[in-house]
Design a protein around this motif. Structure first.
Motif, PDB file in Angstrom:
ATOM      1  N   GLU A 206       9.091 -19.175  -7.260  1.00  0.00           N
ATOM      2  CA  GLU A 206       8.738 -20.802  -7.379  1.00  0.00           C
ATOM      3  C   GLU A 206       7.483 -21.029  -8.088  1.00  0.00           C
ATOM      4  O   GLU A 206       7.625 -21.901  -8.706  1.00  0.00           O
ATOM      5  CB  GLU A 206       8.490 -20.968  -5.976  1.00  0.00           C
ATOM      6  CG  GLU A 206       9.656 -20.929  -4.958  1.00  0.00           C
ATOM      7  CD  GLU A 206      10.474 -22.083  -5.164  1.00  0.00           C
ATOM      8  OE1 GLU A 206      10.243 -23.232  -5.537  1.00  0.00           O
ATOM      9  OE2 GLU A 206      11.784 -21.751  -5.363  1.00  0.00           O
ATOM     10  N   THR A 209       8.718 -21.055 -11.663  1.00  0.00           N
ATOM     11  CA  THR A 209       9.219 -22.177 -12.012  1.00  0.00           C
ATOM     12  C   THR A 209       8.450 -23.697 -12.156  1.00  0.00           C
ATOM     13  O   THR A 209       8.581 -24.392 -12.788  1.00  0.00           O
ATOM     14  CB  THR A 209      10.449 -22.626 -10.818  1.00  0.00           C
ATOM     15  OG1 THR A 209      11.301 -21.381 -10.915  1.00  0.00           O
ATOM     16  CG2 THR A 209      11.193 -23.866 -10.946  1.00  0.00           C
ATOM     17  N   ARG A 210       7.595 -23.546 -11.298  1.00  0.00           N
ATOM     18  CA  ARG A 210       6.537 -24.612 -11.122  1.00  0.00           C
ATOM     19  C   ARG A 210       5.715 -24.692 -12.429  1.00  0.00           C
ATOM     20  O   ARG A 210       5.684 -25.927 -12.945  1.00  0.00           O
ATOM     21  CB  ARG A 210       5.477 -24.562  -9.750  1.00  0.00           C
ATOM     22  CG  ARG A 210       4.563 -25.892  -9.711  1.00  0.00           C
ATOM     23  CD  ARG A 210       3.650 -25.420  -8.613  1.00  0.00           C
ATOM     24  NE  ARG A 210       2.621 -24.251  -9.214  1.00  0.00           N
ATOM     25  CZ  ARG A 210       1.758 -24.707 -10.033  1.00  0.00           C
ATOM     26  NH1 ARG A 210       1.366 -25.839 -10.509  1.00  0.00           N
ATOM     27  NH2 ARG A 210       0.855 -23.559 -10.224  1.00  0.00           N
ATOM     28  N   ARG A 213       7.941 -25.766 -15.285  1.00  0.00           N
ATOM     29  CA  ARG A 213       8.195 -27.388 -15.220  1.00  0.00           C
ATOM     30  C   ARG A 213       6.968 -28.030 -15.531  1.00  0.00           C
ATOM     31  O   ARG A 213       6.988 -29.210 -16.331  1.00  0.00           O
ATOM     32  CB  ARG A 213       8.536 -27.503 -13.699  1.00  0.00           C
ATOM     33  CG  ARG A 213       9.055 -29.168 -13.494  1.00  0.00           C
ATOM     34  CD  ARG A 213       9.571 -29.366 -12.113  1.00  0.00           C
ATOM     35  NE  ARG A 213       8.627 -28.695 -11.012  1.00  0.00           N
ATOM     36  CZ  ARG A 213       8.773 -28.002 -10.007  1.00  0.00           C
ATOM     37  NH1 ARG A 213      10.164 -27.323 -10.269  1.00  0.00           N
ATOM     38  NH2 ARG A 213       8.212 -27.435  -9.097  1.00  0.00           N
ATOM     39  N   LYS A 415      14.841 -33.450 -10.922  1.00  0.00           N
ATOM     40  CA  LYS A 415      15.181 -33.317  -9.673  1.00  0.00           C
ATOM     41  C   LYS A 415      14.676 -32.330  -8.657  1.00  0.00           C
ATOM     42  O   LYS A 415      14.320 -32.717  -7.233  1.00  0.00           O
ATOM     43  CB  LYS A 415      16.728 -32.772  -9.694  1.00  0.00           C
ATOM     44  CG  LYS A 415      17.569 -33.039  -8.504  1.00  0.00           C
ATOM     45  CD  LYS A 415      18.939 -32.604  -8.778  1.00  0.00           C
ATOM     46  CE  LYS A 415      19.742 -32.769  -7.471  1.00  0.00           C
ATOM     47  NZ  LYS A 415      21.054 -32.425  -7.543  1.00  0.00           N
ATOM     48  N   GLU A 416      14.027 -31.232  -9.040  1.00  0.00           N
ATOM     49  CA  GLU A 416      13.224 -30.587  -8.413  1.00  0.00           C
ATOM     50  C   GLU A 416      12.088 -31.012  -7.810  1.00  0.00           C
ATOM     51  O   GLU A 416      11.806 -30.998  -6.509  1.00  0.00           O
ATOM     52  CB  GLU A 416      12.908 -29.015  -9.004  1.00  0.00           C
ATOM     53  CG  GLU A 416      14.245 -28.223  -9.516  1.00  0.00           C
ATOM     54  CD  GLU A 416      13.703 -27.014 -10.233  1.00  0.00           C
ATOM     55  OE1 GLU A 416      12.801 -26.903 -10.767  1.00  0.00           O
ATOM     56  OE2 GLU A 416      14.794 -26.264 -10.326  1.00  0.00           O
ATOM     57  N   ARG A 417      11.293 -31.624  -8.589  1.00  0.00           N
ATOM     58  CA  ARG A 417      10.087 -32.258  -8.102  1.00  0.00           C
ATOM     59  C   ARG A 417      10.496 -33.296  -7.009  1.00  0.00           C
ATOM     60  O   ARG A 417       9.683 -33.502  -6.086  1.00  0.00           O
ATOM     61  CB  ARG A 417       9.523 -32.914  -9.389  1.00  0.00           C
ATOM     62  CG  ARG A 417       8.716 -32.193 -10.189  1.00  0.00           C
ATOM     63  CD  ARG A 417       8.145 -32.790 -11.336  1.00  0.00           C
ATOM     64  NE  ARG A 417       7.111 -32.198 -12.108  1.00  0.00           N
ATOM     65  CZ  ARG A 417       6.049 -31.638 -11.808  1.00  0.00           C
ATOM     66  NH1 ARG A 417       5.417 -32.172 -10.975  1.00  0.00           N
ATOM     67  NH2 ARG A 417       5.391 -31.085 -12.849  1.00  0.00           N
ATOM     68  N   THR A 419      13.113 -33.762  -5.018  1.00  0.00           N
ATOM     69  CA  THR A 419      13.713 -33.225  -3.742  1.00  0.00           C
ATOM     70  C   THR A 419      12.451 -32.375  -2.987  1.00  0.00           C
ATOM     71  O   THR A 419      12.497 -32.293  -1.658  1.00  0.00           O
ATOM     72  CB  THR A 419      15.110 -32.323  -4.065  1.00  0.00           C
ATOM     73  OG1 THR A 419      14.838 -31.419  -5.078  1.00  0.00           O
ATOM     74  CG2 THR A 419      15.914 -33.253  -4.571  1.00  0.00           C
ATOM     75  N   ALA A 420      11.814 -31.599  -3.615  1.00  0.00           N
ATOM     76  CA  ALA A 420      10.714 -30.949  -2.862  1.00  0.00           C
ATOM     77  C   ALA A 420       9.961 -31.658  -2.021  1.00  0.00           C
ATOM     78  O   ALA A 420       9.257 -31.388  -1.061  1.00  0.00           O
ATOM     79  CB  ALA A 420       9.973 -30.343  -3.995  1.00  0.00           C
TER      80      ALA A 420
END
Length: 447
Positions: A206, A209-210, A213, A415-417, A419-420
């Motif tokens: 994670e 990934t962060r 991103r 989208k990840e940001r 939905t998190a």
């Protein structure tokens, strides 16, 4: 000490039903001692019963050797000892058999019944034999001592081995329970360690990934604008020197800010601290200030000794949205910004995510629809904040069109940001041939 489960199979090193060889040696030794005792007592038994001595001795040896089976069939050993009690045989067999029976896993009622049988048999035989010895003149005591002798003898033969066996059996079960509990705790600790390792690996993934991103959000927008301005600079360098100087100044400022943000991000990777917010992007340079653009290339003066830089927020916020839109306008994009509702503050995560969504959407317009009319809408609602970036169809490619590379991760990162934080993200082409990005974030997220 008995064992259970897999350790039970691993602990069995003895022959037949014995778990260990030393247990087999001990039982065989007790069996030989019991056979010898009963064989010697068989001589007196043969004399009393009027049978050949060899038969009496053989009977005693056979009965006494049954003690070898005490671990396998403790009930049978105790019953044999009770059966040969009238023949004055098997004292060792009775004591060891009762101990083994009491220490076994058999129900208490069976242990109590067999111990009672042995006690009663010993009591009766002792009482009868004592009377016979007094009648024959072999024993001279008062008649009142006969019950005392019978009771004390029967209790002395029965009670100590039974009590000792119960104690040893209880202690053995307690140790087995503690061992099983320790094994269970060890398995639980192993599972916890495996889960902790999995969570650590997941956290590392994670975090990677962060970081990826954040690097994409921080760099892609500014580098895209730099490429656009550089292309414009190349196109107007000879035709419009003033505009070329303006574009060069913007490219320099954006490059410096991109380097600053990268340096701060790398500093976080080294120190593990929260990244401070980079300095705000420079506003577009007006044409009237073209003369000042050349001064930007000169070395900047260092701050005076003892001065302290002002503290910066942790990340971009919605208050900087106007500057973000102005940067895109300065790059030649026609952007219309509209804000609905009363402007208010949100949690840092919400404001940063909203800012990054708009930033990435504008970057995608620069990459895939340069020159298209773009609308940025921001709506402050009671329990949420909504944002939408929509562009029209891109104009036909001209000779000065700039092609920007795309990694295909921009929409995924947005989208990840969203939905998190528990929000909703939607993107896709429009009927008019353009593209639309919409996101809704709960106002209470991140608090």
């Amino acid at each position: 000490m008995t064992t259970t489960g897999e350790s039970d199979t691993a602990a069995r090193t003895g022959p037949w039903w014995w778990e260990r060889r030393r247990s087999a040696v001990l039982d065989v030794g007790l069996g030989l001692a019991s056979a010898a005792e009963c064989g010697v007592e068989g001589v007196q038994f043969a004399d009393d019963a009027g049978i050949p001595v060899a038969v009496g001795v053989g009977f005693g040896v056979l009965a006494g050797s049954a003690l070898v089976l005490r671990r396998r069939w403790p009930i049978a050993v105790v019953l044999i000892s009770v059966a040969i009690t009238p023949a004055r045989m098997g004292i060792l067999m009775a004591i060891v058999g009762l101990y083994t029976l009491a220490a076994s896993e058999l129900p208490r009622r069976i242990i109590g019944a067999l111990a009672g049988m042995s006690l009663a048999g010993t009591l009766i035989v002792t009482f009868v034999r004592t009377n016979q010895d007094m009648a024959n003149g072999d024993l001279t005591i008062g008649e009142g001592f006969i019950p005392f002798i019978a009771i004390s003898t029967s209790l002395g033969v029965t009670a100590p081995p039974v009590l000792l066996g119960l104690y040893v059996g209880a202690r053995r079960r307690l140790m087995e329970s503690l061992r099983e509990r320790a094994d269970s705790l060890e398995r639980e600790l192993q599972l916890l360690a495996e889960r902790a390792e999995e969570r650590a690996e997941w956290a590392r993934g994670e975090e990677r990934t962060r970081i990826a991103r954040d690097m994409h959000d921080v760099v892609a927008h500014r580098v895209s604008l730099m490429v656009v301005h550089a292309a414009a600079l190349q196109a107007v360098a000879r035709k419009d020197p003033e505009k070329a100087v303006k574009n060069a100044a913007l490219v320099g400022d954006m490059g410096r800010q991109a380097l600053t943000e990268l340096r701060q991000m790398l500093g976080v990777l080294r120190a593990g601290d929260t990244p401070p917010k980079p300095a705000p992007a420079p506003a577009p340079v007006p044409l009237a200030a073209v003369g000042e653009a050349a001064d930007r290339a000169a070395p900047r003066a260092e701050p005076a000794a003892g001065s302290t830089a002002p503290d910066l927020p942790e990340g971009p916020c919605l208050a900087e949205l106007d500057e973000l839109v102005d940067q895109s306008r300065a790059a030649g994009m026609a952007v219309d910004l509209s804000v609905e509702g009363d402007t208010r503050g949100y949690a840092a995560d919400v404001e940063e995510t909203a800012y990054r969504v708009v930033q990435e959407a504008l970057t995608n317009v620069h990459k895939h629809a340069a020159g298209a009319k773009t609308y940025v809408r921001l709506a402050h609602r009671a329990a949420e904040i909504a944002m939408q970036v929509e562009n029209g169809p891109p104009p036909e490619a001209g000779p000065a069109e700039v092609l920007l590379p795309s990694g295909g991760n921009g929409l995924v990162g947005m989208k990840e940001r969203v939905t998190a934080l528990g929000g909703v993200f939607v993107s896709g082409p429009t009927d008019a041939g353009g593209f639309k990005v919409s996101a809704v974030l709960p106002a209470s997220a991140g608090q």
